[in-house]
Design a protein around this motif. Sequence first.
Motif, PDB file in Angstrom:
ATOM      1  N   PHE A   1      38.810   1.883  64.771  1.00  0.00           N
ATOM      2  CA  PHE A   1      38.647   1.248  66.177  1.00  0.00           C
ATOM      3  C   PHE A   1      40.299   0.709  66.356  1.00  0.00           C
ATOM      4  CE2 PHE A   1      37.832  -1.565  62.255  1.00  0.00           C
ATOM      5  CZ  PHE A   1      38.664  -2.448  62.690  1.00  0.00           C
ATOM      6  N   ILE A   2      40.401   0.227  67.652  1.00  0.00           N
ATOM      7  CA  ILE A   2      41.534  -0.495  68.127  1.00  0.00           C
ATOM      8  C   ILE A   2      41.383  -1.916  68.177  1.00  0.00           C
ATOM      9  CG2 ILE A   2      42.864  -0.768  70.331  1.00  0.00           C
ATOM     10  CD1 ILE A   2      42.172   2.134  70.986  1.00  0.00           C
ATOM     11  N   TYR A   3      42.387  -2.714  67.551  1.00  0.00           N
ATOM     12  CA  TYR A   3      42.290  -3.833  67.521  1.00  0.00           C
ATOM     13  C   TYR A   3      43.466  -4.628  68.266  1.00  0.00           C
ATOM     14  CZ  TYR A   3      41.747  -8.375  64.905  1.00  0.00           C
ATOM     15  OH  TYR A   3      41.594  -9.819  64.797  1.00  0.00           O
ATOM     16  N   LYS A   4      43.013  -5.442  69.137  1.00  0.00           N
ATOM     17  CA  LYS A   4      44.053  -5.982  70.129  1.00  0.00           C
ATOM     18  C   LYS A   4      44.270  -7.572  69.616  1.00  0.00           C
ATOM     19  CE  LYS A   4      43.139  -3.318  73.972  1.00  0.00           C
ATOM     20  NZ  LYS A   4      42.722  -3.413  75.475  1.00  0.00           N
ATOM     21  N   GLY A   5      43.797  -7.981  68.487  1.00  0.00           N
ATOM     22  CA  GLY A   5      44.196  -9.440  68.040  1.00  0.00           C
ATOM     23  C   GLY A   5      45.492  -9.510  67.486  1.00  0.00           C
ATOM     24  N   THR A   6      45.721 -10.772  66.995  1.00  0.00           N
ATOM     25  CA  THR A   6      47.058 -11.009  66.344  1.00  0.00           C
ATOM     26  C   THR A   6      47.041 -10.509  64.931  1.00  0.00           C
ATOM     27  OG1 THR A   6      46.628 -13.272  65.863  1.00  0.00           O
ATOM     28  CG2 THR A   6      47.664 -13.161  67.861  1.00  0.00           C
ATOM     29  N   ALA A   7      48.254 -10.738  64.246  1.00  0.00           N
ATOM     30  CA  ALA A   7      48.328 -10.171  62.808  1.00  0.00           C
ATOM     31  C   ALA A   7      47.447 -11.106  61.958  1.00  0.00           C
ATOM     32  CB  ALA A   7      49.627 -10.058  62.420  1.00  0.00           C
ATOM     33  N   GLU A   8      47.227 -12.411  62.118  1.00  0.00           N
ATOM     34  CA  GLU A   8      46.672 -13.559  61.607  1.00  0.00           C
ATOM     35  C   GLU A   8      45.327 -13.337  62.047  1.00  0.00           C
ATOM     36  OE1 GLU A   8      49.207 -14.135  63.823  1.00  0.00           O
ATOM     37  OE2 GLU A   8      50.785 -14.552  62.169  1.00  0.00           O
TER      38      GLU A   8
ATOM     39  N   GLN B   1      44.027 -10.561  62.464  1.00  0.00           N
ATOM     40  CA  GLN B   1      43.412  -9.270  61.446  1.00  0.00           C
ATOM     41  C   GLN B   1      43.170  -9.695  60.308  1.00  0.00           C
ATOM     42  OE1 GLN B   1      45.902  -5.833  62.461  1.00  0.00           O
ATOM     43  NE2 GLN B   1      45.581  -5.161  60.397  1.00  0.00           N
ATOM     44  N   THR B   2      44.167 -10.460  59.507  1.00  0.00           N
ATOM     45  CA  THR B   2      43.819 -10.976  58.231  1.00  0.00           C
ATOM     46  C   THR B   2      42.609 -11.653  58.070  1.00  0.00           C
ATOM     47  OG1 THR B   2      46.402 -11.285  58.429  1.00  0.00           O
ATOM     48  CG2 THR B   2      45.052 -12.428  56.429  1.00  0.00           C
ATOM     49  N   GLU B   3      42.318 -12.630  59.080  1.00  0.00           N
ATOM     50  CA  GLU B   3      40.678 -13.333  58.978  1.00  0.00           C
ATOM     51  C   GLU B   3      39.758 -12.447  58.879  1.00  0.00           C
ATOM     52  OE1 GLU B   3      40.038 -16.474  58.418  1.00  0.00           O
ATOM     53  OE2 GLU B   3      42.113 -16.733  57.837  1.00  0.00           O
ATOM     54  N   LEU B   4      39.786 -11.401  59.957  1.00  0.00           N
ATOM     55  CA  LEU B   4      38.846 -10.485  60.178  1.00  0.00           C
ATOM     56  C   LEU B   4      38.587  -9.682  58.685  1.00  0.00           C
ATOM     57  CD1 LEU B   4      36.839  -8.583  61.885  1.00  0.00           C
ATOM     58  CD2 LEU B   4      39.031  -7.071  62.058  1.00  0.00           C
ATOM     59  N   LEU B   5      39.606  -9.403  58.111  1.00  0.00           N
ATOM     60  CA  LEU B   5      39.497  -8.765  56.726  1.00  0.00           C
ATOM     61  C   LEU B   5      38.889  -9.554  55.764  1.00  0.00           C
ATOM     62  CD1 LEU B   5      39.860  -6.041  55.067  1.00  0.00           C
ATOM     63  CD2 LEU B   5      42.508  -6.705  54.494  1.00  0.00           C
ATOM     64  N   LYS B   6      39.320 -10.732  55.840  1.00  0.00           N
ATOM     65  CA  LYS B   6      38.829 -11.874  54.594  1.00  0.00           C
ATOM     66  C   LYS B   6      37.445 -12.298  54.857  1.00  0.00           C
ATOM     67  CE  LYS B   6      42.571 -15.118  54.084  1.00  0.00           C
ATOM     68  NZ  LYS B   6      43.093 -16.388  54.400  1.00  0.00           N
ATOM     69  N   ARG B   7      36.774 -11.949  56.273  1.00  0.00           N
ATOM     70  CA  ARG B   7      35.564 -12.231  56.412  1.00  0.00           C
ATOM     71  C   ARG B   7      34.541 -11.264  56.317  1.00  0.00           C
ATOM     72  NH1 ARG B   7      34.436 -12.452  61.696  1.00  0.00           N
ATOM     73  NH2 ARG B   7      36.470 -12.500  62.635  1.00  0.00           N
ATOM     74  N   ALA B   8      35.230  -9.741  56.272  1.00  0.00           N
ATOM     75  CA  ALA B   8      34.842  -8.760  55.939  1.00  0.00           C
ATOM     76  C   ALA B   8      34.339  -8.665  54.439  1.00  0.00           C
ATOM     77  CB  ALA B   8      35.409  -7.471  56.442  1.00  0.00           C
TER      78      ALA B   8
END
Lengths: 282, 311
Positions: free
Chosen positions: B264-271, B273-280
């Motif tokens: 997928f294309i991610y348009k968020g910031t690096a922070e 993106q980190t949060e997204l991975l944590k939640r996953a």
Amino acid sequence: MKNLVVNPVLNKEFKLRFRSFKSYLGVLFYLLALGLIIVGFIFIESLSNNMQGFFKPDQSRTMFMVLSILQLGLILFITPGLTAGVISSERERQTLNIMLTTTQSSSSIILSKLISSISYLILLIAASLPLYSFVFLFGGISPGQLLTTMGFYLFTILVYGSLGVLFSTLIRKTIVSMVTTYGVTLFLAGGTAFLTLIFMQLTNAYGYSGTQPTNPLAYFPAMLNPVIILMSTFEPEMTNEITRSTGIEFPLWISYLISYTLIFIGAILLSIKKLRPNMKKG
Amino acid sequence: MIEIMDLSKRYGKFTALDSLNLNIEKGSVFGFVGQNGAGKSTTFSILATLLAPTSGSAYVNGYDVQKDSKLVRKQIGYMPDFFGVYDQLKADEYLHFYGASYGIPFAEREKLIPQLLDLVNLSNKRESYVDLLSRGMKQRLCLARCLIHDPEVLILDEPASGLDPRARVEMREILKELKSMGKTILISSHILPELAEMCDTIGIIDQGKLVAQGSVADIQSQLRGERLIIVKVHGSSEKAVSFFEDDPNIFKLALLEDGASFQFIYKGTAEEQTELLKRAILNNLAITSFAEAETDLEDVFMEITKGVELT
């Protein structure tokens, strides 16, 4: 001086020039042409002496003059061909930019290009010296006259060569540079003679008022004409005639030396200036 | 090492270079990317003291290309995009000629030339006539010529153009070797993926202007503000797909052929993106890989320069 003697461009040009078989063919045909003319001249002159087969010393002097004028003609014809492409051909071959990014100075490149191209002509002249021995065989010419003629050739080659280098630097295409150089050479060798004749004729046309009329205008094209200058070294009467006609007593050959030296210096300085872009901040 | 400030070059009404600013660090490899006529060769010509700029300044190792052009020439080895060679000159003589042009004594050249020919894999061609060499060999010989006076900076204008794939690989290997020798290299090329692999920094030039500068990843995020992420999961990807689909920063999610991966294309910031991975991870998704896809420099280049009409 040491820089010029061990100059890389000069070394490279010599190497490339004498690796080409065409250069040797050039010398061969040049000598053949001159040799045929000398032999033909002697043959015709011998026949014209009531078919007796003699060749007189005064005819030898004429032969020297014919040979010298002919050689000057060949020099004026060959010099533009050898020099008018020295820079533009490097540009067309896409080797100039690389050469210009080296630390060689523009003056070193221009001078070595000029020297390497005219040295082939000097070789041609040196190779033709044995042909002049025909003249000495029959007498009528002093070694001093021969040396003067050779010095004159060298000087003339340098000046016309510098014009070739200049146009080769200023004009991007070799063919255009060649045409321009031949045009200027034709003007200096032929056009100035024509102008001299016209001005002298004009002087004579209005010369019935009793006193000897003079027109200084004829002096200036005459002093630029290498054929007139060379002829005047053989026939001092020719110089006297121009002096009478123009009223200017300053020796023609000195004017030639001065004007051609100025042309040479101007052409070389302009070539050096224009070889690289003007990088100075305005 | 190389500093370019407000550099402009105009030919009448045509602007070849428009207020270019650039800073290249010592020992780095800078790739210059742009369409034909974008201004790459003009910039290189100015740096090589072959062209005077209309305005602005350029410095190589602290020397002004206009005021100290002779000193600049000592600092640089320049390889133009198109160059010729002399007929009837051998490779050895070719290098001797240019070595002598830089004032290197004959004895020193005799030691240097075999080393340089060895570096560019042309030792066996030392006695060959230059005009008989293949194009790739000529390019490598020209590179050896650039190095004859041991310059600190190499300015290489499309050194791999017109080469077959094998010759390109050889050229790339030589450039890597030069990079390891600490040379500062300024290189232009149309072969963008090769530049990406070789260069520390890339500058994209368009119509005389530098439109982007940085690493390939930097340029992509700078210009698009988006990253392509590829996620691989263990087992079924359905749960993971439905989790990521809900994120507002995720676009164009698509399953990949193996069934266990999607992108997928991610348009968020690096922070973010980190949060997204944590939640996953906290959602017990069996993620085995979560990575940014390798950037396709061709795409970046096309996107940046799209719709630009060349005059």
